[in-house]
Design an enzyme around this catalytic site. Structure first.
Site, PDB file in Angstrom:
ATOM      1  N   HIS A  13       0.815  -1.219   0.000  1.00 20.24           N
ATOM      2  CA  HIS A  13       0.000   0.000   0.000  1.00 20.24           C
ATOM      3  C   HIS A  13       0.847   1.266   0.000  1.00 20.24           C
ATOM      4  O   HIS A  13       0.574   2.211  -0.729  1.00 20.24           O
ATOM      5  CB  HIS A  13      -0.919   0.012   1.209  1.00 20.24           C
ATOM      6  CG  HIS A  13      -1.599  -1.299   1.430  1.00 20.24           C
ATOM      7  ND1 HIS A  13      -2.207  -1.642   2.597  1.00 20.24           N
ATOM      8  CD2 HIS A  13      -1.757  -2.354   0.613  1.00 20.24           C
ATOM      9  CE1 HIS A  13      -2.694  -2.852   2.491  1.00 20.24           C
ATOM     10  NE2 HIS A  13      -2.433  -3.300   1.298  1.00 20.24           N
ATOM     11  N   ARG A  67      37.523   3.299  -7.509  1.00 21.78           N
ATOM     12  CA  ARG A  67      38.526   4.159  -6.863  1.00 21.78           C
ATOM     13  C   ARG A  67      38.855   3.585  -5.498  1.00 21.78           C
ATOM     14  O   ARG A  67      37.950   3.260  -4.730  1.00 21.78           O
ATOM     15  CB  ARG A  67      37.975   5.583  -6.715  1.00 21.78           C
ATOM     16  CG  ARG A  67      39.000   6.514  -6.101  1.00 21.78           C
ATOM     17  CD  ARG A  67      38.507   7.934  -6.045  1.00 21.78           C
ATOM     18  NE  ARG A  67      37.536   8.122  -4.985  1.00 21.78           N
ATOM     19  CZ  ARG A  67      36.932   9.284  -4.746  1.00 21.78           C
ATOM     20  NH1 ARG A  67      37.176  10.314  -5.520  1.00 21.78           N
ATOM     21  NH2 ARG A  67      36.078   9.400  -3.761  1.00 21.78           N
ATOM     22  N   ARG A  75      35.468  23.127   0.354  1.00 21.51           N
ATOM     23  CA  ARG A  75      34.240  22.712  -0.328  1.00 21.51           C
ATOM     24  C   ARG A  75      33.079  22.440   0.617  1.00 21.51           C
ATOM     25  O   ARG A  75      31.945  22.306   0.186  1.00 21.51           O
ATOM     26  CB  ARG A  75      34.505  21.508  -1.243  1.00 21.51           C
ATOM     27  CG  ARG A  75      34.824  20.230  -0.541  1.00 21.51           C
ATOM     28  CD  ARG A  75      35.359  19.195  -1.512  1.00 21.51           C
ATOM     29  NE  ARG A  75      34.443  18.102  -1.720  1.00 21.51           N
ATOM     30  CZ  ARG A  75      34.746  16.977  -2.360  1.00 21.51           C
ATOM     31  NH1 ARG A  75      35.940  16.813  -2.891  1.00 21.51           N
ATOM     32  NH2 ARG A  75      33.878  16.029  -2.493  1.00 21.51           N
ATOM     33  N   GLU A 104      43.457  15.858  -8.911  1.00 20.11           N
ATOM     34  CA  GLU A 104      42.609  16.714  -8.067  1.00 20.11           C
ATOM     35  C   GLU A 104      43.421  17.588  -7.119  1.00 20.11           C
ATOM     36  O   GLU A 104      42.868  18.310  -6.303  1.00 20.11           O
ATOM     37  CB  GLU A 104      41.584  15.866  -7.301  1.00 20.11           C
ATOM     38  CG  GLU A 104      42.142  14.712  -6.504  1.00 20.11           C
ATOM     39  CD  GLU A 104      41.049  13.844  -5.870  1.00 20.11           C
ATOM     40  OE1 GLU A 104      39.882  14.269  -5.798  1.00 20.11           O
ATOM     41  OE2 GLU A 104      41.387  12.730  -5.419  1.00 20.11           O
ATOM     42  N   CYS A 141      35.554  13.415 -13.520  1.00 24.67           N
ATOM     43  CA  CYS A 141      34.517  12.774 -12.705  1.00 24.67           C
ATOM     44  C   CYS A 141      34.029  13.653 -11.555  1.00 24.67           C
ATOM     45  O   CYS A 141      33.292  13.198 -10.702  1.00 24.67           O
ATOM     46  CB  CYS A 141      35.003  11.424 -12.185  1.00 24.67           C
ATOM     47  SG  CYS A 141      36.375  11.563 -11.036  1.00 24.67           S
ATOM     48  N   ASN A 147      35.982  18.546  -7.982  1.00 27.38           N
ATOM     49  CA  ASN A 147      35.504  18.961  -6.652  1.00 27.38           C
ATOM     50  C   ASN A 147      36.689  19.366  -5.769  1.00 27.38           C
ATOM     51  O   ASN A 147      36.686  20.412  -5.129  1.00 27.38           O
ATOM     52  CB  ASN A 147      34.735  17.835  -5.967  1.00 27.38           C
ATOM     53  CG  ASN A 147      33.598  17.332  -6.820  1.00 27.38           C
ATOM     54  OD1 ASN A 147      33.195  18.006  -7.759  1.00 27.38           O
ATOM     55  ND2 ASN A 147      33.080  16.157  -6.509  1.00 27.38           N
ATOM     56  N   ASP A 148      37.693  18.502  -5.758  1.00 27.26           N
ATOM     57  CA  ASP A 148      38.868  18.830  -4.949  1.00 27.26           C
ATOM     58  C   ASP A 148      39.802  19.787  -5.674  1.00 27.26           C
ATOM     59  O   ASP A 148      40.382  20.676  -5.054  1.00 27.26           O
ATOM     60  CB  ASP A 148      39.618  17.546  -4.571  1.00 27.26           C
ATOM     61  CG  ASP A 148      38.973  16.884  -3.358  1.00 27.26           C
ATOM     62  OD1 ASP A 148      38.602  17.608  -2.414  1.00 27.26           O
ATOM     63  OD2 ASP A 148      38.809  15.649  -3.365  1.00 27.26           O
ATOM     64  N   ARG A 204      32.899   5.378  -5.583  1.00 27.02           N
ATOM     65  CA  ARG A 204      33.528   5.911  -4.367  1.00 27.02           C
ATOM     66  C   ARG A 204      33.449   4.840  -3.271  1.00 27.02           C
ATOM     67  O   ARG A 204      32.487   4.794  -2.506  1.00 27.02           O
ATOM     68  CB  ARG A 204      32.796   7.166  -3.901  1.00 27.02           C
ATOM     69  CG  ARG A 204      32.937   8.363  -4.823  1.00 27.02           C
ATOM     70  CD  ARG A 204      32.219   9.563  -4.221  1.00 27.02           C
ATOM     71  NE  ARG A 204      32.608  10.808  -4.834  1.00 27.02           N
ATOM     72  CZ  ARG A 204      31.857  11.463  -5.731  1.00 27.02           C
ATOM     73  NH1 ARG A 204      30.704  10.975  -6.129  1.00 27.02           N
ATOM     74  NH2 ARG A 204      32.276  12.620  -6.230  1.00 27.02           N
TER      75      ARG A 204
HETATM   76  C1  PEP Z   1      36.523  15.112  -6.916  1.00 25.22           C
HETATM   77  O1  PEP Z   1      37.253  15.514  -6.014  1.00 25.22           O
HETATM   78  O2  PEP Z   1      36.172  15.811  -7.880  1.00 25.22           O
HETATM   79  C2  PEP Z   1      35.965  13.751  -6.877  1.00 25.22           C
HETATM   80  C3  PEP Z   1      35.322  13.255  -7.911  1.00 25.22           C
HETATM   81  O3  PEP Z   1      36.153  13.034  -5.762  1.00 25.22           O
HETATM   82  P1  PEP Z   1      35.320  13.250  -4.398  1.00 25.22           P
HETATM   83  O4  PEP Z   1      34.171  14.163  -4.704  1.00 25.22           O
HETATM   84  O5  PEP Z   1      34.904  11.907  -3.951  1.00 25.22           O
HETATM   85  O6  PEP Z   1      36.327  13.864  -3.496  1.00 25.22           O
HETATM   86 MG    MG Z   2      38.157  14.167  -4.619  1.00 30.76          MG
END
Ligand code: PEP
Ligand code: MG
Length: 592
Positions: free
Chosen positions: A199, A342, A475, A441, A512, A464-465, A306
Site C-alpha cells: 500500500h 577508486r 568545499r 585533483e 569525474c 571537486n577537490d 567511491r
Molecule cells: C573530486 O574531487 O572531484 C571527486 C570526484 O572526488 P570526491 O568528490 O569523492 O572527493
Molecule cells: Mg576528490
C-alpha cells in the site's frame, strides 16, 4: 549541519517510488506498544465489554467509509479496494468470534482480546509460503490497530503535531493512514515491511513522493527528528548523513528534478556530437544499488565508484570477501562496458567518526586517500586484492585518489603489482587488462601531469577537490561557496593543461567531478576535448542531449572565446548566453 555525535548509517530496502528527499524523520507509531491488559473482575462486566468491542467495530467501519470517500475525492483510485478489504476484515465472523471468545473465556479487556486475535493471525500468516499472501497480514494488523484506537476512545487525528515537511517512518502504512495525514506535509515514506505492490508503494507513487519499503528495522533505528535522506530510486535510506553526503544528495535531487520530465528512451543513445565526436559517459556511484539507475540513465560504464562508502555502514572494517563480493557484482554487470573502482578516499571530509582516523586540524589536507593507504598498507592491500580478484569477472579500471607526487603513484603501483603477483602465485584468477589511473585533483598533479602520464593508463580529473585546492575554497564551508567557481579561468587552464598533457602522452583523460554533470558546462567540456565525462547518473540524460545537439567545432570555438576572457563572471555570462541561445528549451531563464 548534522549532529557530530550521531553516526551515519545506511539502510537498504526496496525502491518503490523514485526521487530523493532530505529531511526530518517522523516516526508514525500506531499505538502498538500501548495496549493495556486487565482482568474483568466481575462476570457481569463481560457483556458491556463485548458491546464496547462491537461499538469499536462499528466506529471503525464508519471511519473507513469516510476515508474511502476522501480517497475517491483525491482520485487515488488504485487504493480504494484496500479499504474494502479492511471493511471485510472488520465484518469477518472468525475475527469477531475469536475476539469475543477471548473476552468471555479469559475475562480480559477487549483491547487485549483484539491483540490476541491479531497475534493468532500473525502465526498463521507466518507459515504461509506465498509472499503475496504473507504480505496481506498487514491488512489484518491495520484493522486491529484501528479497532484498538477506537477502543481507546481516541479520535482519528493520529498525527497530531506533525511538523513542516517530514519523512514518515513506519512499520507499514495503509492508504487509510496516509489519507489521515496532512499529505502536503509528507515528503517521503520509509517502512519496515512491504514490497513493490504494498500500500505504501502504491500511495507514494500516486502522490509522487520518494519511498523505500522493506527496510526491516528502520522504526527501531531512527528517531523522530533525525536527519535522513531517502533515495527512492536506489532503495536507500541514509540516516544522520554527514554534510558532504547531504551536499551530494542535494545535487542528485536537483538533477533528478531537472530530468524527471525527460523520457529516458533517448538516454541510451550514444553521446556523439553532430560532427561525429564521441564522448564516453560514466556514472558516479556511492552504493551498488545505484547501478540500475546508471544503466537506465544511459551510462557506458561506471566512471567513479567511491568505495569509501563501503566503510560507513560497519562497526568493523570490511574483509577482503566483503570487498570482493561487492566489486564482483559491479564489474560483472552486463550492461556496463567498464567499471572504474577508486581505492578508498577516507579522511578529509569523509567519515571522521572512523576510529582509525585521528581528528586533524585541517582534514582536507590531512592524512586522507592515498596518503592514508600508503601508511596503512595492510588495509590498502585488503582492498587491492579484492579489486584485482574482481577484475577477472569484467573490465576493471582502478583509480588512485589524491595523488600529489610521482612517488605516491609509484608506491601504489608497486603494492598493486605485489598483490597481483601474490594472487597469481596462489592460483587465484585475475583480469589481464586492468587499467591504472590517477585522480587529478591536487594542483601539483596538474603541474607534473607529464610525469604522471608515463605511469598510468588514464587520468580522471576530480574537479571537486581540484577547485577547492586551486582556489583555496573549502568545499564544505558554506561561507565561501560563492567563490567556488568551476568556470574560473584558472580552473579552465588547469583542465586544458591536463587534457593536452594526457593526450600528448597518448592516454585517456576523464572528468569525474560534479562539473562533468552540469549541462551548462557541457559545451565547454566538449571544447576541452575530455574523452570521458562521468557524473551523477541522474545528470546523464541532459548532458547527453546537449552533446548530441552540439558540434565539436562550435564547442571549440566557444572554448577559444572563453579562454580570452579574464574573469569567472565574464566567462559565466558568456557561457550562459551561448547555452540559452543554442538550447533554449534546456536553459529557459538564467538557469545554470
Ligand atoms: C573530486 O574531487 O572531484 C571527486 C570526484 O572526488 P570526491 O568528490 O569523492 O572527493
Ligand atoms: Mg576528490
Amino acid at each position: 549541519m548534522t549532529d557530530p555525535v550521531k553516526k551515519t548509517f545506511v539502510l537498504k530496502g526496496i525502491a518503490v517510488s523514485p526521487g530523493i528527499v532530505i529531511g526530518k524523520a517522523y516516526i508514525f507509531d500506531r499505538l502498538d506498544a500501548q495496549i493495556s491488559f486487565y482482568k474483568l473482575n466481575d462476570c457481569s462486566l463481560i457483556p458491556p465489554e463485548i458491546e464496547r468491542f462491537r461499538t469499536a467495530l462499528r466506529e471503525s467501519e464508519k471511519q473507513l467509509l469516510e476515508i474511502k470517500k476522501k480517497l475517491s475525492n483525491l482520485k487515488v483510485m488504485e487504493t480504494l479496494y484496500i479499504i474494502d478489504v479492511h471493511i471485510m476484515i472488520l465484518k469477518d465472523r472468525n475475527f469477531i468470534n475469536r475476539t469475543i471468545r477471548s473476552i468471555k473465556k479469559m475475562c480480559v479487556n477487549a483491547e487485549w482480546a483484539v491483540r490476541m486475535t491479531i497475534d493468532r493471525y500473525r502465526q498463521i500468516f507466518d507459515k504461509v509460503e506465498d509472499e503475496y499472501l504473507k504480505g496481506r497480514f498487514s491488512d489484518i494488523r491495520y484493522v486491529g490497530q484501528m479497532i484498538l484506537r477506537n477502543l481507546g476512545g481516541e479520535k482519528q487525528d493520529v498525527i497530531p503535531q506533525m511538523g513542516e515537511g517530514v519523512i514518515i517512518i513506519s512499520a507499514d502504512l495503509s492508504p487509510a493512514d496516509t489519507a489521515q495525514m496532512k499529505i502536503e506535509k509528507v515528503q517521503g515514506f520509509a517502512t519496515d515491511i512491504g514490497g513493490k505492490t504494498s500500500h505504501t508503494a502504491i500511495v507514494a507513487r500516486s502522490i509522487e513522493i520518494p519511498a523505500v519499503v522493506g527496510l526491516e528495522n528502520i522504526t527501531r533505528r531512527v528517531r523522530t527528528n533525525d536527519l535522513i535522506i531517502i533515495d527512492g530510486s536506489a532503495g536507500l535510506v541514509i540516516v544522520n548523513p554527514d554534510p558532504e553526503i547531504v551536499r551530494r544528495y542535494e545535487v542528485k535531487k536537483r538533477h533528478y528534478e531537472e530530468t524527471r520530465e525527460m523520457s529516458l528512451i533517448d538516454a541510451v543513445l550514444p553521446a556523439v556530437t553532430r560532427d561525429s565526436h564521441h564522448v564516453e559517459i560514466g556514472g558516479n556511484i556511492e552504493f551498488i544499488e545505484e547501478i540500475p539507475s546508471v544503466i537506465s540513465h544511459g551510462a557506458d560504464g561506471i566512471g567513479l565508484y567511491r568505495t569509501e562508502f563501503i566503510y560507513i555502514n560497519r562497526e568493523q572494517l570490511p574483509t577482503e570477501e566483503d570487498h570482493f563480493s561487492i566489486y564482483k557484482r559491479v564489474v560483472e554487470t552486463e550492461k556496463l562496458n567498464w567499471s572504474t573502482i577508486r581505492t578508498f578516499d577516507l579522511g578529509g571530509d569523509k567519515f571522521l567518526s572512523d576510529p582509525k582516523l585521528a581528528k586533524e586540524m585541517n582534514p582536507q589536507m590531512g592524512l586522507r586517500a592515498i596518503r592514508f593507504c600508503l601508511k596503512e598498507v595492510d588495509l590498502f592491500k585488503v582492498q587491492l586484492r579484492a579489486i584485482i580478484r574482481a577484475s577477472a569477472y569484467g573490465k576493471t579500471r582502478i583509480l588512485f585518489p589524491m595523488i600529489s607526487g610521482i612517488e605516491e603513484i609509484q608506491k601504489a603501483k608497486k603494492i598493486f603489482y605485489e598483490v597481483t603477483d601474490e594472487l597469481i602465485s596462489q592460483g587465484i584468477p585475475v583480469g589481464e587488462d586492468i587499467e591504472i589511473g590517477v585522480m587529478i585533483e591536487v594542483p601539483s598533479a596538474v603541474i607534473i601531469a607529464d610525469q604522471l602520464a608515463r605511469e598510468v593508463d588514464f587520468f580522471s580529473i576530480g574537479t571537486n577537490d581540484l577547485i577547492q585546492y586551486a582556489l583555496a575554497i573549502d568545499r564544505v564551508n558554506d561561507r565561501v561557496t560563492y567563490l567556488y567557481e568551476p568556470l574560473h579561468p584558472a580552473v579552465l587552464r588547469l583542465i586544458r593543461h591536463v587534457v593536452k598533457t594526457g593526450h600528448d602522452a597518448g592516454i585517456r583523460v576523464a572528468m569525474c567531478g560534479e562539473m562533468a554533470g552540469e549541462a551548462a558546462y557541457t559545451m565547454v567540456l566538449l571544447g576541452l576535448e575530455l574523452d570521458e565525462l562521468s557524473m551523477n547518473p541522474l545528470a546523464i540524460p541532459r548532458v547527453k542531449k546537449i552533446i548530441r545537439g552540439a558540434t565539436l567545432k562550435e564547442s571549440k570555438a566557444l572554448l577559444k572565446k572563453v579562454m580570452t576572457l579574464s574573469s569567472a563572471i565574464e566567462i559565466r555570462a558568456w557561457v550562459e548566453k551561448t547555452m540559452q541561445e543554442r538550447f533554449p528549451e534546456e536553459f529557459p531563464n538564467n538557469e545554470h
